[in-house]
Design a protein around this motif. Structure first.
Motif, PDB file in Angstrom:
ATOM      1  N   LEU A 202    -103.527 -56.109 -17.934  1.00 49.15           N
ATOM      2  CA  LEU A 202    -102.732 -54.877 -17.921  1.00 49.15           C
ATOM      3  C   LEU A 202    -103.021 -54.031 -16.688  1.00 49.15           C
ATOM      4  N   LEU A 205    -101.124 -55.437 -13.822  1.00 49.15           N
ATOM      5  CA  LEU A 205     -99.715 -55.109 -13.982  1.00 49.15           C
ATOM      6  C   LEU A 205     -99.464 -53.646 -13.655  1.00 49.15           C
ATOM      7  N   GLU A 212     -94.515 -58.931 -14.292  1.00 45.62           N
ATOM      8  CA  GLU A 212     -94.739 -59.375 -15.663  1.00 45.62           C
ATOM      9  C   GLU A 212     -94.574 -60.886 -15.776  1.00 45.62           C
ATOM     10  N   GLU A 216     -97.672 -63.617 -16.593  1.00 42.98           N
ATOM     11  CA  GLU A 216     -97.608 -64.564 -17.703  1.00 42.98           C
ATOM     12  C   GLU A 216     -97.867 -65.979 -17.213  1.00 42.98           C
ATOM     13  N   LYS A 268     -93.245 -48.248 -23.223  1.00 42.25           N
ATOM     14  CA  LYS A 268     -92.420 -49.198 -23.966  1.00 42.25           C
ATOM     15  C   LYS A 268     -92.371 -48.826 -25.447  1.00 42.25           C
ATOM     16  N   PHE A 282     -92.456 -56.703 -23.298  1.00 41.03           N
ATOM     17  CA  PHE A 282     -92.544 -57.017 -21.871  1.00 41.03           C
ATOM     18  C   PHE A 282     -91.384 -57.930 -21.477  1.00 41.03           C
TER      19      PHE A 282
END
Length: 318
Positions: A202, A205, A212, A216, A268, A282
């Motif tokens: 995080l 990011l 994102e 991943e 979010k 995400f």
């Protein structure tokens, strides 16, 4: 000897634990305060029996025999004669304390009482337990409990080693991989490791280091790919401990170690983007409901479980 298991809570975790046991020959009494939750668990049972069969992992017993091992009830007293009781209720301390106090009063003297929690303190949960003080512990499964092999075991302060070993042997007989947590720490073991990874991910990011999608991929196609075949310590062994010593010296002072808020999550949440259950987190999850995405994930995990089981058997025979 553990010949009958009681499980409190028929939600995601309780269902998964029950499924694991009844497909491995163990009678289970599944208790929940809501009849509709128990009915849903029965529906999921048939769904997952079909999914395992479709994915090439059929069980040796027929669906009818497996289903016959499950008894559903709204009465907690119906689990009083079970040899092992696993509490998997909502993560609410007062509720769990109430449940354990009640179990202490109604269960047979030989019954082993356990909780599936990892976020709450076992010491707090068992505060009011008297009769079963020497027979309480944590048995922490991972979601989905009927697929992910790991169970973390933490024995209560007054539990005898022979009682712990009985539970450990039982879990292994039920097809699980167990680890002993030697002292009580918040989050136990695996969730602490997972949280440390999440904090660094995080921060990368949040600080604009990576997108994102690429974050991943970095985890899934990098460390995650290796984690599917070995743990962290073997990865270090293969890389060379001398090399990892240098890596730790150079990178440890630079990685995220502060306790900080992550607005990227808070924003979010404020927008109602909670993840798969709201169709967006995400990433976007269009066109299917939560259950369909969960089943899609679980099919993939079952395929991974087959590879894991083959590897474990090869190690056992080596």
């Amino acid at each position: 000897m553990i010949q009958k298991v009681g499980i409190i809570g028929s939600g995601t975790m309780g269902f998964g634990i029950a499924f694991q046991f009844i497909t491995n020959g163990m009678p289970v009494v599944l208790q929940d305060v809501k009849e509709e939750s128990l009915e849903l668990a029965k529906e999921k049972l048939q769904t997952y029996l079909t999914i395992f069969r479709d994915e090439g992992m059929p069980f040796k017993d027929s669906d009818e025999i497996i289903k016959s091992r499950l008894t559903c009830t709204v009465e907690i007293e119906d689990i009083a004669d079970c040899d092992l009781v696993i509490e998997s209720a909502t993560e609410n301390l007062k509720l769990k304390q109430k449940i354990f106090k009640h179990l202490d009063e109604i269960c047979a003297e030989h019954t082993i009482l356990t909780s599936n929690t990892s976020s709450l303190s076992m010491s707090d949960i068992i505060r009011d337990v008297e009769k079963h003080k020497g027979r309480v512990m944590l048995t922490h499964f991972f979601n989905p409990a009927h697929i992910v092999p790991l169970v973390e075991l933490l024995k209560g302060p007054d539990m005898k080693q022979e009682t712990y070993e009985e539970v450990d042997a039982f879990m292994k007989k039920m097809g699980k991989v167990t680890i002993e947590v030697r002292r009580e720490v918040p989050g136990l073991v695996a969730n602490r490791i997972q949280t440390a990874l999440a904090r660094e991910a995080l921060s990368l990011l949040e600080d604009g280091v990576v997108s994102e999608e690429d974050l991943e991929s970095a985890i899934f196609a990098g460390p995650g790919f290796r984690f599917a075949s070995s743990g962290m310590l073997k990865i270090m062994d293969f890389g060379g401990l001398d090399v990892w010593d240098i890596v730790m010296e150079q990178l440890q002072p630079k990685i995220e170690s502060d306790v900080r808020m992550f607005p990227i999550i808070k924003d979010k949440i404020d927008q109602g983007n909670l993840g798969v259950k709201s169709s967006k987190g995400f990433f976007k999850y269009p066109g299917m409901g939560l259950d369909e995405y969960v089943i899609e994930r679980d099919r993939s995990l079952i395929q991974q479980l087959q590879t894991f089981n083959k590897r474990e058997k090869a190690i056992d025979h080596a």
